[in-house]
Design a protein around this motif. Sequence first.
Motif, PDB file in Angstrom:
ATOM      1  N   SER A  34      34.649  61.410  62.599  1.00  0.00           N
ATOM      2  CA  SER A  34      34.905  61.168  64.016  1.00  0.00           C
ATOM      3  C   SER A  34      34.052  60.046  64.605  1.00  0.00           C
ATOM      4  CB  SER A  34      34.725  62.446  64.824  1.00  0.00           C
ATOM      5  OG  SER A  34      33.416  62.950  64.662  1.00  0.00           O
ATOM      6  N   LEU A  35      32.795  59.964  64.241  1.00  0.00           N
ATOM      7  CA  LEU A  35      31.951  58.902  64.791  1.00  0.00           C
ATOM      8  C   LEU A  35      32.379  57.529  64.278  1.00  0.00           C
ATOM      9  CD1 LEU A  35      28.451  60.611  64.648  1.00  0.00           C
ATOM     10  CD2 LEU A  35      29.934  60.295  66.630  1.00  0.00           C
ATOM     11  N   ALA A  37      35.376  56.822  63.391  1.00  0.00           N
ATOM     12  CA  ALA A  37      36.672  56.567  64.020  1.00  0.00           C
ATOM     13  C   ALA A  37      36.477  55.836  65.348  1.00  0.00           C
ATOM     14  CB  ALA A  37      37.431  57.878  64.230  1.00  0.00           C
ATOM     15  N   ILE A  38      35.463  56.219  66.100  1.00  0.00           N
ATOM     16  CA  ILE A  38      35.168  55.552  67.370  1.00  0.00           C
ATOM     17  C   ILE A  38      34.785  54.095  67.122  1.00  0.00           C
ATOM     18  CG2 ILE A  38      33.661  55.542  69.402  1.00  0.00           C
ATOM     19  CD1 ILE A  38      35.727  57.859  69.260  1.00  0.00           C
ATOM     20  N   ARG A  39      33.998  53.850  66.087  1.00  0.00           N
ATOM     21  CA  ARG A  39      33.621  52.471  65.743  1.00  0.00           C
ATOM     22  C   ARG A  39      34.852  51.651  65.363  1.00  0.00           C
ATOM     23  NH1 ARG A  39      28.221  52.976  61.996  1.00  0.00           N
ATOM     24  NH2 ARG A  39      26.866  53.814  63.625  1.00  0.00           N
ATOM     25  N   LEU A  41      37.963  52.155  66.297  1.00  0.00           N
ATOM     26  CA  LEU A  41      38.773  51.919  67.490  1.00  0.00           C
ATOM     27  C   LEU A  41      38.171  50.828  68.370  1.00  0.00           C
ATOM     28  CD1 LEU A  41      39.727  55.587  68.270  1.00  0.00           C
ATOM     29  CD2 LEU A  41      41.277  53.762  67.538  1.00  0.00           C
ATOM     30  N   GLU A  42      36.863  50.791  68.480  1.00  0.00           N
ATOM     31  CA  GLU A  42      36.210  49.741  69.270  1.00  0.00           C
ATOM     32  C   GLU A  42      36.435  48.374  68.639  1.00  0.00           C
ATOM     33  OE1 GLU A  42      34.449  47.503  72.015  1.00  0.00           O
ATOM     34  OE2 GLU A  42      35.085  49.584  72.225  1.00  0.00           O
ATOM     35  N   ASP A  52      44.357  54.813  69.903  1.00  0.00           N
ATOM     36  CA  ASP A  52      43.456  55.833  70.406  1.00  0.00           C
ATOM     37  C   ASP A  52      43.058  56.776  69.280  1.00  0.00           C
ATOM     38  OD1 ASP A  52      45.562  57.731  70.069  1.00  0.00           O
ATOM     39  OD2 ASP A  52      46.270  57.344  72.094  1.00  0.00           O
ATOM     40  N   VAL A  53      42.109  57.660  69.573  1.00  0.00           N
ATOM     41  CA  VAL A  53      41.584  58.569  68.556  1.00  0.00           C
ATOM     42  C   VAL A  53      42.686  59.451  67.990  1.00  0.00           C
ATOM     43  CG1 VAL A  53      40.006  60.496  68.160  1.00  0.00           C
ATOM     44  CG2 VAL A  53      39.250  58.551  69.497  1.00  0.00           C
TER      45      VAL A  53
END
Length: 94
Positions: A34-35, A37-39, A41-42, A52-53
């Motif tokens: 999950s962490l 995944a945020i990187r 997406l950014e 999006d996530v």
Amino acid sequence: IGPVESALAQIWSEVLGVERVGRHDNFFDLGGHSLLAIRVLERMRRVGIGSDVQALFTTPVLSALAATVNDRPDLSNTTNDEWKSLPLRHWTSL
């Protein structure tokens, strides 16, 4: 392989620290979580690829995700070489 798919492969490779990412690779099987995944997406947003996530979690295979994302600029006629030559600063200003 289109420009969006190529860009996603490069982003995944950098974020996940793997040398090669294939179009049938699964983000989570490559060590994603999950962490990260945020990187991802950014970084996608920085180059003008919108997602999006939820999309990454429901379509974690590279080619499937590439087919679902909305890229802000029209890249339909952009070749892979043209995509690679675009400077990152161009995309971050969008």
